[in-house]
Every structure is written in structure tokens, then in C-alpha cells.
Design a protein around this motif. Structure first.
Motif, PDB file in Angstrom:
ATOM      1  N   HIS A 153      16.669  11.856  36.165  1.00 16.66           N
ATOM      2  CA  HIS A 153      17.007  12.760  35.068  1.00 16.66           C
ATOM      3  C   HIS A 153      18.194  13.619  35.460  1.00 16.66           C
ATOM      4  O   HIS A 153      18.745  14.344  34.635  1.00 16.66           O
ATOM      5  N   ILE A 178       4.309  -2.832  22.408  1.00 17.90           N
ATOM      6  CA  ILE A 178       5.553  -2.088  22.228  1.00 17.90           C
ATOM      7  C   ILE A 178       6.577  -2.667  23.197  1.00 17.90           C
ATOM      8  O   ILE A 178       6.217  -3.149  24.275  1.00 17.90           O
ATOM      9  N   LEU A 182       7.847   4.340  19.984  1.00 20.34           N
ATOM     10  CA  LEU A 182       8.231   2.931  20.155  1.00 20.34           C
ATOM     11  C   LEU A 182       7.478   2.044  19.167  1.00 20.34           C
ATOM     12  O   LEU A 182       7.850   0.904  18.931  1.00 20.34           O
ATOM     13  N   ARG A 230       0.991  -3.855  26.063  1.00 22.17           N
ATOM     14  CA  ARG A 230      -0.008  -4.062  25.014  1.00 22.17           C
ATOM     15  C   ARG A 230      -0.511  -2.698  24.561  1.00 22.17           C
ATOM     16  O   ARG A 230      -0.787  -1.835  25.393  1.00 22.17           O
ATOM     17  N   GLY A 247      10.178   8.431  29.048  1.00 24.93           N
ATOM     18  CA  GLY A 247       9.656   7.412  28.152  1.00 24.93           C
ATOM     19  C   GLY A 247      10.685   6.417  27.662  1.00 24.93           C
ATOM     20  O   GLY A 247      10.376   5.536  26.859  1.00 24.93           O
ATOM     21  N   SER A 248      11.923   6.532  28.147  1.00 22.50           N
ATOM     22  CA  SER A 248      12.959   5.625  27.641  1.00 22.50           C
ATOM     23  C   SER A 248      12.885   4.236  28.278  1.00 22.50           C
ATOM     24  O   SER A 248      13.593   3.330  27.849  1.00 22.50           O
ATOM     25  N   GLY A 249      12.055   4.070  29.295  1.00 23.49           N
ATOM     26  CA  GLY A 249      11.857   2.723  29.843  1.00 23.49           C
ATOM     27  C   GLY A 249      12.447   2.500  31.225  1.00 23.49           C
ATOM     28  O   GLY A 249      12.464   1.375  31.727  1.00 23.49           O
ATOM     29  N   LYS A 250      12.882   3.570  31.875  1.00 28.39           N
ATOM     30  CA  LYS A 250      13.559   3.435  33.173  1.00 28.39           C
ATOM     31  C   LYS A 250      12.627   2.843  34.242  1.00 28.39           C
ATOM     32  O   LYS A 250      12.964   1.868  34.892  1.00 28.39           O
ATOM     33  N   SER A 251      11.463   3.472  34.399  1.00 31.48           N
ATOM     34  CA  SER A 251      10.547   2.971  35.434  1.00 31.48           C
ATOM     35  C   SER A 251      10.022   1.581  35.086  1.00 31.48           C
ATOM     36  O   SER A 251       9.695   0.799  35.979  1.00 31.48           O
ATOM     37  N   THR A 252       9.956   1.280  33.803  1.00 29.78           N
ATOM     38  CA  THR A 252       9.490  -0.057  33.410  1.00 29.78           C
ATOM     39  C   THR A 252      10.466  -1.122  33.908  1.00 29.78           C
ATOM     40  O   THR A 252      10.053  -2.201  34.343  1.00 29.78           O
ATOM     41  N   GLU A 312      15.904  10.030  28.579  1.00 25.27           N
ATOM     42  CA  GLU A 312      14.770  10.947  28.521  1.00 25.27           C
ATOM     43  C   GLU A 312      13.481  10.266  28.987  1.00 25.27           C
ATOM     44  O   GLU A 312      13.416   9.043  29.080  1.00 25.27           O
TER      45      GLU A 312
HETATM   46  N1  LIG Z   1       0.789   0.886  31.067  1.00 21.89           N
HETATM   47  C1  LIG Z   1       1.347   1.209  29.906  1.00 21.89           C
HETATM   48  N2  LIG Z   1       0.786   0.861  28.730  1.00 21.89           N
HETATM   49  C2  LIG Z   1       1.363   1.162  27.547  1.00 21.89           C
HETATM   50  N3  LIG Z   1       2.541   1.812  27.433  1.00 21.89           N
HETATM   51  C3  LIG Z   1       3.144   2.173  28.574  1.00 21.89           C
HETATM   52  C4  LIG Z   1       2.599   1.906  29.871  1.00 21.89           C
HETATM   53  N4  LIG Z   1       3.451   2.410  30.806  1.00 21.89           N
HETATM   54  C5  LIG Z   1       4.476   2.954  30.134  1.00 21.89           C
HETATM   55  N5  LIG Z   1       4.297   2.820  28.797  1.00 21.89           N
HETATM   56  C6  LIG Z   1       5.208   3.284  27.760  1.00 21.89           C
HETATM   57  O1  LIG Z   1       6.450   2.636  27.945  1.00 21.89           O
HETATM   58  C7  LIG Z   1       7.522   3.538  27.698  1.00 21.89           C
HETATM   59  C8  LIG Z   1       8.452   3.575  28.886  1.00 21.89           C
HETATM   60  O2  LIG Z   1       7.787   4.148  29.992  1.00 21.89           O
HETATM   61  P1  LIG Z   1       8.501   4.369  31.385  1.00 21.89           P
HETATM   62  O3  LIG Z   1       7.485   4.812  32.350  1.00 21.89           O
HETATM   63  O4  LIG Z   1       9.286   3.157  31.729  1.00 21.89           O
HETATM   64  O5  LIG Z   1       9.515   5.550  31.035  1.00 21.89           O
HETATM   65  P2  LIG Z   1      10.508   6.374  31.967  1.00 21.89           P
HETATM   66  O6  LIG Z   1      11.854   6.272  31.351  1.00 21.89           O
HETATM   67  O7  LIG Z   1      10.356   5.938  33.383  1.00 21.89           O
HETATM   68  O8  LIG Z   1       9.976   7.870  31.787  1.00 21.89           O
HETATM   69  P3  LIG Z   1       9.913   9.090  32.854  1.00 21.89           P
HETATM   70  O9  LIG Z   1      11.292   9.625  32.890  1.00 21.89           O
HETATM   71  O10 LIG Z   1       8.932  10.022  32.230  1.00 21.89           O
HETATM   72  O11 LIG Z   1       9.465   8.542  34.172  1.00 21.89           O
HETATM   73  C9  LIG Z   1       6.886   4.875  27.353  1.00 21.89           C
HETATM   74  O12 LIG Z   1       6.852   5.000  25.958  1.00 21.89           O
HETATM   75  C10 LIG Z   1       5.503   4.767  27.904  1.00 21.89           C
HETATM   76  O13 LIG Z   1       4.605   5.515  27.147  1.00 21.89           O
END
Ligand SMILES: Nc1ncnc2c1ncn2[C@@H]1O[C@H](COP(=O)(O)OP(=O)(O)OP(=O)(O)O)[C@@H](O)[C@H]1O
Ligand SMILES: [Mg+2]
Length: 342
Positions: free
Chosen positions: A216, A32, A282, A15, A55-60, A53
């Protein structure tokens, strides 16, 4: 063999504005898509590497698999069970088989707990089943190459490599079938990185654990994964057997990532491919191919038409109108006029 983990068309959203704020500002869809239409599977004992890179969403993806973030769409099957349709109790039981190694080695270990408490914490959370915690701590610490007397130390008394090992021990406590390792080598010296990677590879071989490794570091991917996937703006733009992808990346983004990571192997990354420009937001995804704003090979169609997924040999897929050909660094303008799939 049926996959241990099978993810289909997963979407995970965050959100971006509260209901009230969204209404006042006239934001129709205050979310997003941090992960968008992602599909992949992991066989038992296999390692999948996730690159892309920041912010690409890996940890999500990791958070969604661990149940720390809702999955908005798609299906996630683990060990033959659909996680999204399980009741809370069965879900908790299934999730015991998925362990997490967090991104920050020392920071993710609670500073006030001893190593013994840390590695046995999963038993205290999920039930001890009559286990002797001293014995379990000694067993787990030995498994990761530390001596049992580390049990009385505190996280700040550990080196980076030792903290990683404690993270691994803790992840192994409940005999997981899948370990999700987020940046397992970040912040470590190269020699310690190699130690941690060898440990993971060794445990995988001995215990048959599947690993999803987020990193990375392309040399991590090259050395410990069977398959790899490249993420851009929450989507998988390429995935396939690691050897095939390194041998011939088909997506320009993967090629750029690979070439930006110097590899000692002289056959790899001979030519540096620069990608310029900022990662788009995003909240404002580019039209057509979302990579077109930074792609060194962009053509008109890329700006307007989203490319389809092309799959080669049943297991290497990519999403590009003009996938790189077998001779990637030669003049690519010749003979490459078709759309995705050649
Ligand atoms: N709690 C949150 N609320 C809103 N947006 C979020 C939240 N957590 C992550 N995001 C957004 O979701 C996207 C993916 O984040 P994520 O942490 O999955 O990236 P990542 O690939 O793991 O990055 P990194 O390599 O920096 O760890 C990013 O644009 C981030 O800003
Ligand atoms: Mg991350």
C-alpha cells in the motif's frame, strides 16, 4: 532478454457459495473473479510493484503464483516453462525458485520454532542435499544482517525489523529467482522500513533476484521498483515503468493513489485528488469502466462502454477512455474528447 515471469490473461476465482447453496438460492455462477484478465511480465533481476486498495486482488496474484490457489484461465510462464502444463513433480521443482515473504511479519513465523528452524525449514521441506543446517542458518542470517546467534531465538523475541529479516532469510534459503514480498514494510517504523527496503534492494543487486512487491506504500514502490502496476477490482488499470507512472499517471485511479501518499519529493503529489465512494463489490461489478462510480472525471461513455487498453511507448499501458494528459492538474476538460489513446 526473455522474461523470468510472464503472466497472460490470468483469472483467479473464489467460490462464494457451495453447490447446494447456489442451487437453492438460484445463483448461476457462484464465483467472484478476484483477479481478472491480468497480464504482466518480470525480467530477471527486475522489481515490479503492485498497488491497489484492500481487496483489489494483490495477494491473490501471489497465491496463484505460489500454487496456493488455482488459476482459472490464462497462462503463467516461469523461466520459459508453462506452469499450468507441468506435472506435479516439475511444478514443485520450478516453484522452489519462487519464494514468498508473507504479509504478516511475526504472525507468519511459527511461534514454536526457533529462528534456526524457521530459516532452514525450506531445506527440510524440499530436501537438505547434504547441507549442514547450522551452517546454512548462520549463512542465511548473516546475509540479512543478523548474527548467527539469532538462530536460538523465538519469533516473539524479535523486533518487527528482525522478524522481517528472518522472513527474508527464509525466502532466500533455496536461492530463488523470484521473491514475492507481500507488504514487506507493513507495521514497521519508518526507519525500520527503510532498513528492510535497503536490504531487499541490496540482495537484489548482489544476487540478481527478481522481486514482486505488493504494497500500500507508494514510497516503497517509488524507491525499489522498476515497474509498477495499479489494480482495481482484480484488474490492472495501469502499468508501466515506475518513473513514467509517477511522472505522469494516466489513469485517474493511479493518480488518486499517488496523491493520497504524501511523498517528500515536492514534484510529486502536489495536488491531492480525492476519490469518494466505496469500492464496489466483486459480485456486482459496475458496467462500462469499473472505476466510473468513483472517478472524478467520469463522463457518460464511461458508464456503459468498457475502455480498451492503450499502450504508449511499448511499455506504459492504461485502461481509461480519458487518460490524464501530460499536464494532469490543469483543467482536463479542454481538448480531451477522444477515447482511449490520444
Ligand atoms: N478465500 C476466499 N474466499 C472468497 N473470497 C476471497 C478469499 N480470499 C480473498 N477473497 C476476496 O478476493 C478479493 C481479493 O483479495 P486479496 O486478498 O487478493 O486482496 P488484496 O489486494 O491482497 O487486499 P489487502 O490489501 O487487504 O491485502 C477480495 O475481495 C477478497 O474478499
Ligand atoms: Mg493482501
Amino acid at each position: 532478454m526473455s522474461p523470468l515471469l510472464d503472466v497472460a490473461n490470468m483469472r483467479v476465482r473464489y467460490r462464494t457459495a457451495g453447490r447446494f447453496e447456489a442451487k437453492v438460492k438460484g445463483i448461476g455462477d457462484p464465483f467472484i473473479d478476484a483477479v481478472c484478465d491480468v497480464s504482466f511480465s518480470i525480467e530477471p533481476g527486475q522489481t515490479l510493484g503492485l498497488v491497489g486498495e484492500s481487496g483489489s486482488g494483490k495477494s491473490t496474484i501471489a497465491r496463484a503464483l505460489l500454487g496456493l490457489k488455482d488459476i482459472a484461465e490464462g497462462s503463467v510462464r516461469f523461466d520459459g516453462r508453462d506452469l499450468r502444463s507441468l506435472d506435479a513433480r516439475s511444478l514443485a521443482e520450478v516453484r522452489r525458485s519462487i519464494a514468498m515473504m508473507w504479509q504478516d511479519p511475526v504472525g507468519s513465523l511459527s511461534p514454536r520454532l526457533t529462528v534456526k528452524s524457521l530459516v532452514t525449514e525450506p531445506f527440510r521441506i524440499h530436501g537438505r542435499d547434504g547441507r549442514d543446517l547450522d551452517e546454512e542458518a548462520a549463512r542465511l542470517l548473516t546475509m540479512v544482517g543478523l548474527t548467527p546467534d539469532f538462530g536460538s531465538r523465538y519469533p516473539h523475541q524479535l523486533s518487527g525489523g528482525q522478524a522481517r529479516r528472518v522472513g527474508v532469510a527464509r525466502a532466500l534459503a533455496l536461492d530463488p529467482k523470484l521473491v514475492v514480498a507481500d507488504e514487506p514494510t507493513a507495521g514497521l517504523d519508518v526507519s525500520v522500513q527503510a532498513e528492510v527496503l535497503n536490504l531487499l534492494a541490496d540482495l537484489q543487486k548482489r544476487l540478481g533476484i527478481a522481486i514482486l512487491v505488493i504494497t500500500h506504500n507508494l514510497s516503497v514502490v517509488r524507491h525499489i521498483t522498476d515497474r509498477m502496476a495499479t489494480m482495481y477490482l482484480g484488474r490492472f488499470v495501469e502499468q508501466g515503468p515506475t518513473q513514467a507512472v509517477f511522472g505522469q499517471p494516466r489513469h485517474p485511479y493511479t493518480e488518486a493513489l499517488l496523491s493520497a501518499n504524501p511523498d517528500p519529493d515536492p514534484d510529486v503529489a502536489k495536488h491531492r485528488v480525492e476519490i469518494s465512494g466505496e469500492v464496489p463489490s466483486l459480485m456486482d461489478r459496475p458496467s462500462g469502466c469499473e472505476f466510473h462510480t468513483r472517478c472524478p472525471h467520469v463522463r457518460d461513455i464511461c458508464r456503459t462502454v468498457r475502455p480498451m487498453v492503450t499502450t504508449e511507448g511499448g511499455e506504459h499501458s492504461f485502461t481509461c477512455h480519458f487518460p490524464l494528459s501530460r499536464a494532469p492538474h490543469e483543467d482536463r476538460s479542454a481538448g480531451r474528447t477522444g477515447q482511449s489513446g490520444e
